[in-house]
Design a protein around this motif. Sequence first.
Motif, PDB file in Angstrom:
ATOM      1  N   PHE A 399       0.852  -1.197   0.000  1.00 15.17           N
ATOM      2  CA  PHE A 399       0.000   0.000   0.000  1.00 15.17           C
ATOM      3  C   PHE A 399       0.886   1.244   0.000  1.00 15.17           C
ATOM      4  O   PHE A 399       2.077   1.189   0.325  1.00 15.17           O
ATOM      5  CB  PHE A 399      -0.898   0.031   1.240  1.00 15.17           C
ATOM      6  CG  PHE A 399      -0.173   0.474   2.484  1.00 15.17           C
ATOM      7  CD1 PHE A 399      -0.228   1.793   2.917  1.00 15.17           C
ATOM      8  CD2 PHE A 399       0.612  -0.421   3.204  1.00 15.17           C
ATOM      9  CE1 PHE A 399       0.465   2.204   4.043  1.00 15.17           C
ATOM     10  CE2 PHE A 399       1.304  -0.017   4.332  1.00 15.17           C
ATOM     11  CZ  PHE A 399       1.230   1.299   4.756  1.00 15.17           C
ATOM     12  N   MET A 401       0.372   5.648   1.002  1.00 13.91           N
ATOM     13  CA  MET A 401      -0.458   6.783   1.401  1.00 13.91           C
ATOM     14  C   MET A 401       0.334   8.065   1.179  1.00 13.91           C
ATOM     15  O   MET A 401       1.550   8.100   1.407  1.00 13.91           O
ATOM     16  CB  MET A 401      -0.874   6.670   2.870  1.00 13.91           C
ATOM     17  CG  MET A 401      -1.656   7.872   3.383  1.00 13.91           C
ATOM     18  SD  MET A 401      -2.227   7.679   5.089  1.00 13.91           S
ATOM     19  CE  MET A 401      -3.669   6.653   4.815  1.00 13.91           C
ATOM     20  N   CYS A 403       0.324  12.626   1.393  1.00 12.98           N
ATOM     21  CA  CYS A 403      -0.281  13.853   1.901  1.00 12.98           C
ATOM     22  C   CYS A 403       0.633  15.020   1.558  1.00 12.98           C
ATOM     23  O   CYS A 403       1.776  14.828   1.117  1.00 12.98           O
ATOM     24  CB  CYS A 403      -0.529  13.785   3.409  1.00 12.98           C
ATOM     25  SG  CYS A 403       0.976  13.801   4.412  1.00 12.98           S
ATOM     26  N   SER A 536      -2.592   7.765  11.460  1.00  9.81           N
ATOM     27  CA  SER A 536      -3.820   7.359  10.762  1.00  9.81           C
ATOM     28  C   SER A 536      -3.773   5.887  10.371  1.00  9.81           C
ATOM     29  O   SER A 536      -4.811   5.261  10.145  1.00  9.81           O
ATOM     30  CB  SER A 536      -4.037   8.224   9.519  1.00  9.81           C
ATOM     31  OG  SER A 536      -3.127   7.890   8.487  1.00  9.81           O
ATOM     32  N   ASN A 606      -3.879   3.592  -7.039  1.00 11.86           N
ATOM     33  CA  ASN A 606      -3.864   2.804  -5.807  1.00 11.86           C
ATOM     34  C   ASN A 606      -3.370   3.566  -4.578  1.00 11.86           C
ATOM     35  O   ASN A 606      -3.390   3.026  -3.473  1.00 11.86           O
ATOM     36  CB  ASN A 606      -2.998   1.556  -6.005  1.00 11.86           C
ATOM     37  CG  ASN A 606      -3.574   0.623  -7.052  1.00 11.86           C
ATOM     38  OD1 ASN A 606      -4.782   0.585  -7.261  1.00 11.86           O
ATOM     39  ND2 ASN A 606      -2.712  -0.130  -7.728  1.00 11.86           N
ATOM     40  N   THR A 608      -3.523   6.153  -1.607  1.00 10.22           N
ATOM     41  CA  THR A 608      -4.519   6.845  -0.783  1.00 10.22           C
ATOM     42  C   THR A 608      -4.042   8.262  -0.484  1.00 10.22           C
ATOM     43  O   THR A 608      -2.890   8.467  -0.097  1.00 10.22           O
ATOM     44  CB  THR A 608      -4.742   6.091   0.538  1.00 10.22           C
ATOM     45  OG1 THR A 608      -5.149   4.756   0.252  1.00 10.22           O
ATOM     46  CG2 THR A 608      -5.801   6.769   1.382  1.00 10.22           C
ATOM     47  N   TYR A 609      -4.929   9.230  -0.653  1.00  8.20           N
ATOM     48  CA  TYR A 609      -4.587  10.636  -0.382  1.00  8.20           C
ATOM     49  C   TYR A 609      -5.206  11.063   0.943  1.00  8.20           C
ATOM     50  O   TYR A 609      -6.412  10.927   1.154  1.00  8.20           O
ATOM     51  CB  TYR A 609      -5.104  11.519  -1.519  1.00  8.20           C
ATOM     52  CG  TYR A 609      -4.918  13.004  -1.285  1.00  8.20           C
ATOM     53  CD1 TYR A 609      -3.664  13.541  -1.026  1.00  8.20           C
ATOM     54  CD2 TYR A 609      -6.005  13.874  -1.333  1.00  8.20           C
ATOM     55  CE1 TYR A 609      -3.489  14.904  -0.824  1.00  8.20           C
ATOM     56  CE2 TYR A 609      -5.841  15.237  -1.140  1.00  8.20           C
ATOM     57  CZ  TYR A 609      -4.588  15.747  -0.875  1.00  8.20           C
ATOM     58  OH  TYR A 609      -4.420  17.101  -0.679  1.00  8.20           O
ATOM     59  N   LEU A 610      -4.372  11.549   1.845  1.00 11.91           N
ATOM     60  CA  LEU A 610      -4.829  11.998   3.160  1.00 11.91           C
ATOM     61  C   LEU A 610      -4.887  13.522   3.165  1.00 11.91           C
ATOM     62  O   LEU A 610      -3.853  14.185   2.998  1.00 11.91           O
ATOM     63  CB  LEU A 610      -3.875  11.491   4.246  1.00 11.91           C
ATOM     64  CG  LEU A 610      -4.207  11.874   5.689  1.00 11.91           C
ATOM     65  CD1 LEU A 610      -5.468  11.162   6.155  1.00 11.91           C
ATOM     66  CD2 LEU A 610      -3.035  11.538   6.612  1.00 11.91           C
TER      67      LEU A 610
END
Length: 643
Positions: A399, A401, A403, A536, A606, A608-610
Amino acid sequence: MANVVFQFENGEKVTVSTMAGENLLETARKSNVVIDAPCSGNGSCGKCRVKLLGGELDSKKTRHINEEEWAEGWRLACCSTVAGDVQVMVPDIASAYRSRMKVADLSSPQEIKIFDDCMEHLAEADLTLGNNIRIIDLKMDVPTLDDTMPDNERLTRALQAVTGIEKIELPFSTLMELPDVLRASDFEVQCVIAQNKEHVFVYDVFEKSANVVAAGLAIDIGTTTVSAVMVDMLTGRILAKASSGNGQIRYGADVINRIIESQKPGGHKKLQDAIIDETLNPMIQQMSRAAGLSSRQIYRLSVGGNSTMNHLLVGINADPLRMEPYIPAFYKTNSIYASDIRLNVHPDAHVIIAPNIGSYVGGDITAGALVSMLWNQPHFSLFIDLGTNGELVFGNSDFMMSCACSAGPAFEGGDISCGMRATDGAIEACKIDKETMEPTFDIIGDPGQKPIGLCGSGIIDVIAELFRCGIISPKGKFVREGKRVKHDHYGMGSYVLAFEEEAAGSKDVEITEVDIDNFIRAKGAIFSAIRTMLKSLDFDISMIEEVYVAGGIGSGINMQNAVNIGMFPDIPIEYYHYIGNSSLCGAYAMLLSTKAERKVYELARNMTYLELSTEPGYMDEFVACCFLPHTDSSLFPTVMGQL
């Protein structure tokens, strides 16, 4: 009407006519006179200094110019209006920052090695170079009275026979040249084509004897700087390279100011012209000349840029990016061609834009994530891109992530009284003697260059050294006295790196308590973003096994000092790696490798944007970080053990 004369330190002059009452900075912008204005003219940065040589200006006094400087004629262009005929001197530091800015652009052996290593790692992951650009030799029958087939059909049938593909597209730009080229070469030619399974697109037709090169262009469009490489699409060989300051700089140092400027009448065109006409097209001309090619022989472009830069490049309204719910016009687009945005290359050249994944995490990060190789490793890694903004990606092969945090202006010298971008005269590294408090430093520029101010890496070093030497407290306040520690009439302390007689400017080069406070907030934004993202996921700092630092400022950063001030996590220093201009490396890979291009699209889908602004607890984390190194000293055991 009034005549305004802008005189540069090299003796050149630009004379323009304007209406009385016109703002001086706006007059300069309309006349294409480049004056640095990181705050976009709101009077907060103090960088647009000019010197009144004669005539009339109505100017407001500001905190950025003291009484002595005012008496000498120094004014802020953004706070001055034209009252009549006037002559002003534009100092070199305000006007020449674009051409002499230090850029991570494959200009050093270190950067080239990093670039080569990135390409090797991609190849090991089976993302080898290979695309659909081809150069094909064709021999056709010469027309006769018995064979009156038209030129376009003759070429089409020859291509069908060689490629085995039925659908051949011959654009108007190629058809225009076809009759002359065929007859000059007795119907033996070389074709530059893009060949897919069911389609052939003919970019160009050359005489058989021509030395044909099919070139491509990889570009990193940063908020502050732009870098590019011209490459041979068949071999991957670098033919030329170039770098420049982003022409949009004078409209603001950060993306928010750029977006606001674009909303003014004619703003979209003004911002697009600054990047296309003032930055990219001159760079293309420079590289084409160096490679000995026509710019028309550039058949494909790949761009890595943040979401705002991508929107401004193509002339699309970027205002929704800064307004809740922060929705861009596009994440991914394959519909842009060079002629759409007036790039001086082949008109049908496809412009590949690395996909955005959020309003403040753009294609420069997806391209950078590709070459960081986070996605190909089982252990947890952190990717940090430090530029005008701070963007982060955390993850592994399972994964990722991402930001973004608002930290950038300080890293580029904004919000710092003696701050400047990484150009001639900038202090980029510093050491301070703990006993004498005397500094020694490295300055960008030719030998003998005197200091003018501090760039981002220099600011990190100075604050780390002031803290290490006990000259400032964890709150950033001065607690030692000496020759180099001053206090103004309000009691605010400052540390003098170079006195006026030692400096190239008209005043001391010093860093104040206000500057330190501004930078502590900037470094706090980075560390709090890291902590918030990890929290998170229910992770902690100890789970990070590798940190990859990218971006122009990364090349000059002393990693240990960045840890010492609490900007980076306190983990073993050998975990940190500088990976150069990852956006440019990623754009290069996407340009030359169809596999790499597809991989970047996959990573963007794929990832993830925080959105930190909506994340509970982020502001508490940020406030806790506004301390040297942190309010929770247990997070920095190594640093505290050295004090």
